[in-house]
Write a protein that holds these residues in place. Structure first.
Motif, mmCIF file in Angstrom:
data_model
loop_
_atom_site.group_PDB
_atom_site.id
_atom_site.type_symbol
_atom_site.label_atom_id
_atom_site.label_comp_id
_atom_site.label_asym_id
_atom_site.label_seq_id
_atom_site.Cartn_x
_atom_site.Cartn_y
_atom_site.Cartn_z
ATOM 1 N N GLN A 155 59.027 -54.074 66.216
ATOM 2 C CA GLN A 155 59.456 -54.883 67.364
ATOM 3 C C GLN A 155 58.774 -54.398 68.640
ATOM 4 O O GLN A 155 58.275 -55.214 69.421
ATOM 5 N N LEU A 156 58.746 -53.097 68.820
ATOM 6 C CA LEU A 156 58.122 -52.542 70.019
ATOM 7 C C LEU A 156 56.624 -52.810 70.035
ATOM 8 O O LEU A 156 56.056 -53.175 71.062
ATOM 9 N N VAL A 211 51.278 -54.045 78.153
ATOM 10 C CA VAL A 211 49.916 -53.517 78.104
ATOM 11 C C VAL A 211 49.787 -52.279 78.981
ATOM 12 O O VAL A 211 49.086 -51.339 78.629
ATOM 13 N N GLY A 212 50.503 -52.231 80.088
ATOM 14 C CA GLY A 212 50.432 -51.088 80.994
ATOM 15 C C GLY A 212 50.929 -49.793 80.369
ATOM 16 O O GLY A 212 50.573 -48.711 80.828
ATOM 17 N N GLN A 213 51.746 -49.883 79.319
ATOM 18 C CA GLN A 213 52.253 -48.675 78.670
ATOM 19 C C GLN A 213 51.320 -48.146 77.583
ATOM 20 O O GLN A 213 51.555 -47.071 77.040
ATOM 21 N N LEU A 214 50.272 -48.887 77.277
ATOM 22 C CA LEU A 214 49.346 -48.457 76.232
ATOM 23 C C LEU A 214 48.394 -47.387 76.754
ATOM 24 O O LEU A 214 48.040 -47.385 77.935
ATOM 25 N N PRO A 215 47.945 -46.494 75.892
ATOM 26 C CA PRO A 215 46.915 -45.528 76.304
ATOM 27 C C PRO A 215 45.640 -46.267 76.716
ATOM 28 O O PRO A 215 45.379 -47.392 76.269
#
Length: 179
Positions: A157-158, A164-168
């Protein structure tokens, strides 16, 4: 070995062989057969009221206690999800598994708002007891594996709704350059 000991040994062997023959011819009842022993005339009897299967209490205790969220638990959850869940729910949890492609009813997408808001215990309960078209997997999936699958469903789910801002940075670049 003395003659008396030898005779005793031979006598014991003869008694044992005779006893084995008696076991072959003993009276027994087959499943689904009629019986004159029980009042209802059936061999198979329902367990007495209140009977608890061996190990059921321990399994219930395992279900009440959520294991710690670890990388190993998620890995186990992914493995068990792929074994038991993907035929219907699909690899992405979108409800497009192989059995759905063959005409079976589609299960819900795990990213539906209702399921995203559901606690992990809800998924454990559904695995244990079934829901709608899904039958119980309690006999197939161990309690700790049910929690592992629920944790993996949360990860699915996550992963499908992560900002997108939380992705490396390297993952964001890969997304930007994807076709």
């Amino acid at each position: 070995m003395t003659t008396g000991a030898r005779a005793l040994l031979i006598a014991a062997m003869v008694v044992a062989l005779v006893a084995c023959d008696n076991l072959e011819r003993q009276r027994k009842a087959r499943d689904q057969a009629a019986s004159d022993f029980f009042p209802n005339g059936q061999v198979q009897q329902a367990p007495p009221p209140g009977t608890v299967p061996r190990g059921a209490a321990a399994r219930e205790a395992e279900l009440r206690q959520r294991p710690a969220l670890t990388a190993e638990l998620l890995q186990r959850g992914q493995d068990r999800y792929q074994v038991y869940c993907t035929p219907c729910h699909g690899l992405a949890g979108d409800g497009h598994g192989t059995v759905v492609a063959r005409g079976f009813p589609a299960p819900p997408d795990f990213t539906e708002p209702r399921l995203r808001a559901a606690p992990e215990g809800y998924f454990v309960n559904v695995i244990s007891n079934g829901y709608g078209q899904m039958y119980s997997y309690a006999a197939r999936v161990a309690p700790v594996d049910r929690w592992a699958i629920a944790a993996y469903i949360r990860a699915l789910q996550l992963s499908r709704h992560a900002p997108v801002g939380q992705l490396p940075a390297e993952d964001r670049q890969a997304l930007e350059h994807a076709p």
